[in-house]
Design an enzyme around this catalytic site. Structure first.
Site, mmCIF file in Angstrom:
data_model
loop_
_atom_site.group_PDB
_atom_site.id
_atom_site.type_symbol
_atom_site.label_atom_id
_atom_site.label_comp_id
_atom_site.label_asym_id
_atom_site.label_seq_id
_atom_site.Cartn_x
_atom_site.Cartn_y
_atom_site.Cartn_z
ATOM 1 N N ARG A 196 20.790 4.977 -8.220
ATOM 2 C CA ARG A 196 19.585 5.787 -8.439
ATOM 3 C C ARG A 196 19.865 7.276 -8.221
ATOM 4 O O ARG A 196 20.481 7.668 -7.230
ATOM 5 C CB ARG A 196 18.490 5.352 -7.467
ATOM 6 C CG ARG A 196 17.258 6.219 -7.508
ATOM 7 C CD ARG A 196 16.220 5.686 -6.567
ATOM 8 N NE ARG A 196 16.607 5.844 -5.191
ATOM 9 C CZ ARG A 196 16.215 6.846 -4.402
ATOM 10 N NH1 ARG A 196 15.425 7.787 -4.877
ATOM 11 N NH2 ARG A 196 16.590 6.896 -3.144
ATOM 12 N N GLU A 207 18.978 18.394 -5.548
ATOM 13 C CA GLU A 207 19.647 17.299 -4.836
ATOM 14 C C GLU A 207 20.838 16.835 -5.661
ATOM 15 O O GLU A 207 20.993 17.225 -6.823
ATOM 16 C CB GLU A 207 18.657 16.151 -4.591
ATOM 17 C CG GLU A 207 17.589 16.531 -3.587
ATOM 18 C CD GLU A 207 16.624 15.414 -3.254
ATOM 19 O OE1 GLU A 207 16.164 15.368 -2.125
ATOM 20 O OE2 GLU A 207 16.317 14.578 -4.131
ATOM 21 N N GLN A 210 11.593 12.039 2.184
ATOM 22 C CA GLN A 210 11.755 13.422 2.649
ATOM 23 C C GLN A 210 11.880 14.396 1.479
ATOM 24 O O GLN A 210 11.065 15.287 1.284
ATOM 25 C CB GLN A 210 13.024 13.533 3.516
ATOM 26 C CG GLN A 210 12.893 12.845 4.856
ATOM 27 C CD GLN A 210 14.105 13.099 5.752
ATOM 28 O OE1 GLN A 210 15.082 13.705 5.347
ATOM 29 N NE2 GLN A 210 14.033 12.643 6.986
ATOM 30 N N SER A 235 0.831 -1.219 0.000
ATOM 31 C CA SER A 235 0.000 0.000 0.000
ATOM 32 C C SER A 235 0.861 1.263 0.000
ATOM 33 O O SER A 235 0.474 2.282 0.564
ATOM 34 C CB SER A 235 -0.922 -0.006 1.221
ATOM 35 O OG SER A 235 -0.141 -0.055 2.410
ATOM 36 N N GLY A 236 2.054 1.192 -0.626
ATOM 37 C CA GLY A 236 2.892 2.386 -0.779
ATOM 38 C C GLY A 236 2.529 3.112 -2.065
ATOM 39 O O GLY A 236 1.447 2.902 -2.648
ATOM 40 N N SER A 242 8.184 2.471 2.850
ATOM 41 C CA SER A 242 9.135 3.584 2.758
ATOM 42 C C SER A 242 8.472 4.875 2.297
ATOM 43 O O SER A 242 8.958 5.972 2.593
ATOM 44 C CB SER A 242 10.247 3.239 1.756
ATOM 45 O OG SER A 242 11.044 2.224 2.269
ATOM 46 N N ARG A 272 25.157 10.233 -5.310
ATOM 47 C CA ARG A 272 25.123 9.681 -3.963
ATOM 48 C C ARG A 272 26.202 8.636 -3.684
ATOM 49 O O ARG A 272 26.726 8.559 -2.581
ATOM 50 C CB ARG A 272 23.754 9.022 -3.826
ATOM 51 C CG ARG A 272 23.218 9.057 -2.472
ATOM 52 C CD ARG A 272 21.786 8.652 -2.521
ATOM 53 N NE ARG A 272 20.929 9.815 -2.501
ATOM 54 C CZ ARG A 272 19.604 9.730 -2.458
ATOM 55 N NH1 ARG A 272 19.026 8.551 -2.461
ATOM 56 N NH2 ARG A 272 18.884 10.802 -2.400
ATOM 57 N N HIS A 329 20.008 2.653 1.939
ATOM 58 C CA HIS A 329 18.869 3.547 1.708
ATOM 59 C C HIS A 329 17.884 3.039 0.659
ATOM 60 O O HIS A 329 16.684 3.208 0.805
ATOM 61 C CB HIS A 329 19.414 4.907 1.280
ATOM 62 C CG HIS A 329 18.369 5.944 1.050
ATOM 63 N ND1 HIS A 329 17.534 6.386 2.048
ATOM 64 C CD2 HIS A 329 18.024 6.644 -0.068
ATOM 65 C CE1 HIS A 329 16.718 7.308 1.563
ATOM 66 N NE2 HIS A 329 16.983 7.471 0.285
ATOM 67 N N LYS A 355 1.451 -5.487 4.888
ATOM 68 C CA LYS A 355 2.029 -6.023 6.123
ATOM 69 C C LYS A 355 1.946 -4.920 7.174
ATOM 70 O O LYS A 355 2.263 -3.771 6.885
ATOM 71 C CB LYS A 355 3.482 -6.379 5.815
ATOM 72 C CG LYS A 355 4.220 -7.096 6.871
ATOM 73 C CD LYS A 355 5.494 -7.699 6.315
ATOM 74 C CE LYS A 355 6.558 -6.667 5.960
ATOM 75 N NZ LYS A 355 7.855 -7.276 5.662
ATOM 76 N N SER A 372 12.778 7.771 -7.364
ATOM 77 C CA SER A 372 12.122 6.488 -7.070
ATOM 78 C C SER A 372 10.631 6.618 -6.816
ATOM 79 O O SER A 372 9.849 5.765 -7.250
ATOM 80 C CB SER A 372 12.798 5.772 -5.912
ATOM 81 O OG SER A 372 12.833 6.608 -4.807
ATOM 82 N N HIS A 390 22.843 5.896 1.544
ATOM 83 C CA HIS A 390 22.660 7.350 1.608
ATOM 84 C C HIS A 390 23.810 7.921 2.427
ATOM 85 O O HIS A 390 24.150 7.383 3.480
ATOM 86 C CB HIS A 390 21.310 7.683 2.255
ATOM 87 C CG HIS A 390 20.849 9.080 1.999
ATOM 88 N ND1 HIS A 390 21.462 10.178 2.564
ATOM 89 C CD2 HIS A 390 19.836 9.572 1.234
ATOM 90 C CE1 HIS A 390 20.835 11.272 2.157
ATOM 91 N NE2 HIS A 390 19.847 10.931 1.339
#
Ligand code: FAD
Ligand code: SIN
Length: 528
Positions: A381, A113, A47, A13-14, A42, A285, A346, A35, A386, A237
């Protein structure tokens, strides 16, 4: 226990699962299983934001190029184009669902970023994921065609071999799911199943991912017969808070995007100048995480410093209210002092191999989000790509299912979960012990800098644990902890196998035994 039959079953359910559910629910009855709680993935923790080309000075080609540079050429260009060109429409849908993205003079505020050549990250302060999760969930809860069932840990996918009559190995017909409250294993069948169960971050001792990120989706799909690819590409990360009480709190990359510096905690040296002089703290990253790891190991430090205290206090509080409040609670005032940070796992770049239509290798099974390897991220990534992948592939899965609906047959009669040969466990300590052991050796042997010897040590531990876990699984009734342990071990095995198979260093896979990058980029594809 009787079988419950649905048009479409979605596991997760993300962002990926709920996007697919909303796109299907105009005409189909959809069941979404999760679950634990419905906000336990995530998505709710994201953020920084979502990357999309929305500024007149930016172009799709810029975003494509940045994505492929970060991905060290392992990306599949057609996927990168597909996702990036669909990004503005995804943001538009989120705005329609009520996501309150930050604005400046009416226009969307775009932050920056690492690895992005332009400002292109839409965000809701520093808690974008929560706003997205809430909007998607509100819309799903209001839709009469969507049933949301939290507290269900899926154990395995149902395939033809689970039929009352054998109906072929490959076709997926739904999933067996443990009802966490009653302890019963339910049988959920469907004409189409979408795997959207998130990543495997918790296979590492230190991770920014929530507790349930145990690679269940990847492991279930692998056991059912799907290929997985690029599992060695585990993203670390650079800036997770170093705190003895709070172990997995992320300090968003946007802090560096808005001017934060990385400093040696004793000398105050801005050391990124020694690793990537041009891009400094905004290098991709993998480069920044390796630099932090190198400083910590080279100088025997517990952490490095991330400092944004040179920016005006109001600016810091306005841009990072969640982080500011959290740190104040721990006695750190980021407007006045640096933040102690360490790298932590991460994001899982590898996963179930899918095409642009989100199809997996198995008929009846689609997959979307962090549990997949779509070709978008390649060897590393790019930040804030994502959530975007979740929206684009959640939609793609729904579209493909709807377009092919008439060709999807009804599920056959399926056998109930067989518990006749198992008993309740009398040794729960085995689970805890093995869980901790996996996470510890993965951190020590399969981390940011690898060697063949360390990978072989990890492979050996996995082999021994495999016997113990399989034996335990064969004798005792399933619990969520046992399901997760089995999947963590499976994920660890896939990561180590993939890492051993790659005889070069590329992106996130950095090994002292093969420090060069091959001229040709090749995926690591594992076949069950
Ligand atoms: P998730 O949101 O993880 O959801 C997985 C779902 O599957 C959950 O509902 C879970 O309960 C369910 N599930 C798992 N196993 C089972 C099972 N066995 N049975 C039933 N259900 C199961 N990305 C960005 O683009 N921008 C960001 O700013 C950003 N910030 C991040 C910050 C943090 C701290 C973290 C950890 C990640 C961040 N990411 C960010 C990555 C991004 O949040 C995730 O990649 C994305 O949310 C994954 O979404 P998903 O739908 O694939 O899975
Ligand atoms: C962050 O906010 O630094 C995380 C962004 C991401 O993982 O994409």
């Amino acid at each position: 226990m009787t079988t419950q039959s649905h048009d479409v079953l979605i596991i997760g359910s993300g962002a990926a699962g709920l996007t697919a559910a909303l796109a299907l629910a105009e005409t189909k009855k959809v069941l979404v299983l999760a679950k634990g709680s419905l906000t336990g993935g995530s998505t709710a923790w994201a953020q920084g934001g979502i990357a999309a080309v929305l500024d007149a000075g930016d172009t799709f080609e810029n975003h494509i190029r940045d994505t492929m540079i970060a991905g060290a050429g392992l990306n599949r260009r057609e996927t990168v184009e597909f996702v990036i060109e669909n990004a503005p429409a995804s943001i538009e849908r989120l705005i329609e669902l009520g996501v309150p993205f930050n604005r400046e003079s009416g226009d969307l505020h775009l932050t920056r970023e690492g690895g992005h050549s332009h400002r292109r990250i839409v965000h809701v302060n520093d808690a974008t994921g929560w706003a997205v999760q809430e909007a998607l969930l509100n819309a799903a809860q209001a839709n009469p065609n969507i049933t949301l069932l939290p507290g269900r840990s899926c154990v395995d996918l149902i395939t033809g071999r689970h039929g009352e009559k054998f109906s072929g190995e490959g076709r997926v017909w739904g999933a067996y799911a443990l009802n966490e409250e009653t302890g019963e294993v339910e049988t959920h069948t469907a004409k189409a199943t979408i795997m959207a169960a998130g990543g495997a971050g918790r296979v590492y001792l230190f991770s920014t991912a929530p507790r349930g990120a145990t690679g269940d989706g990847i492991a279930m799909a692998w056991r059912a017969g799907c290929r997985v690819s690029n599992m060695e590409m585990m993203q670390f990360h650079p800036t997770c808070l170093y705190n003895l009480e709070v172990k997995n709190f992320l300090i968003t990359e946007a802090v560096r995007g808005e001017g934060g510096h990385l400093l040696h905690p004793e000398t105050g040296h801005r050391y990124m100048v020694d690793y990537d002089k041009e891009r400094m703290e905004l290098a991709p990253r993998d480069i920044v995480a390796r630099a932090n790891d190198d400083q910590i190991k080279r100088y025997g430090l517990d952490y490095v410093h991330l400092d944004i205290s040179h920016q005006p206090p109001e600016f810091v509080k306005e841009h990072f209210p969640t982080i500011h409040e959290k740190l104040m609670g721990l006695g750190i005032d980021m407007t006045k002092q640096p933040i102690p940070v360490v790298p932590a796992q991460h994001y899982t770049c590898g996963g179930i191999l899918i095409g642009l239509d989100a199809r997996t290798d198995l008929p009846g099974l689609w997959a979307a989000g962090e549990c997949t390897e779509s070709g978008l991220h390649g060897a590393n990534r790019l930040a804030s790509n994502s959530l975007l992948e979740c929206f684009v592939f959640g939609e793609a899965a729904a579209k493909d299912i709807l377009e092919n609906w008439d060709d999807l047959s009804d599920p056959p009669a399926i056998k109930d979960w067989d518990e006749s040969r198992v008993t309740d466990s009398d040794e729960e300590v085995v689970i805890k012990q093995n869980w901790t052991e996996i996470r510890r050796f993965m951190w020590n042997y399969v981390g940011i800098v690898r060697t063949t010897k360390r990978l072989e040590r990890a492979a050996h531990r996995i082999k021994l644990l495999r016997e113990e876990v399989d034996d335990y699984y064969g004798h005792f009734r399933v619990t969520t902890d046992l399901i997760e342990l089995r999947n963590l071990l499976q994920s660890a095995e896939l990561i180590v196998k993939s890492a051993l198979a790659r005889h070069e260093s590329r992106g996130l896979h950095y090994t002292l035994d093969y420090p060069e990058t091959d001229s040709e980029a090749r995926d690591t594809v594992l076949v069950p």
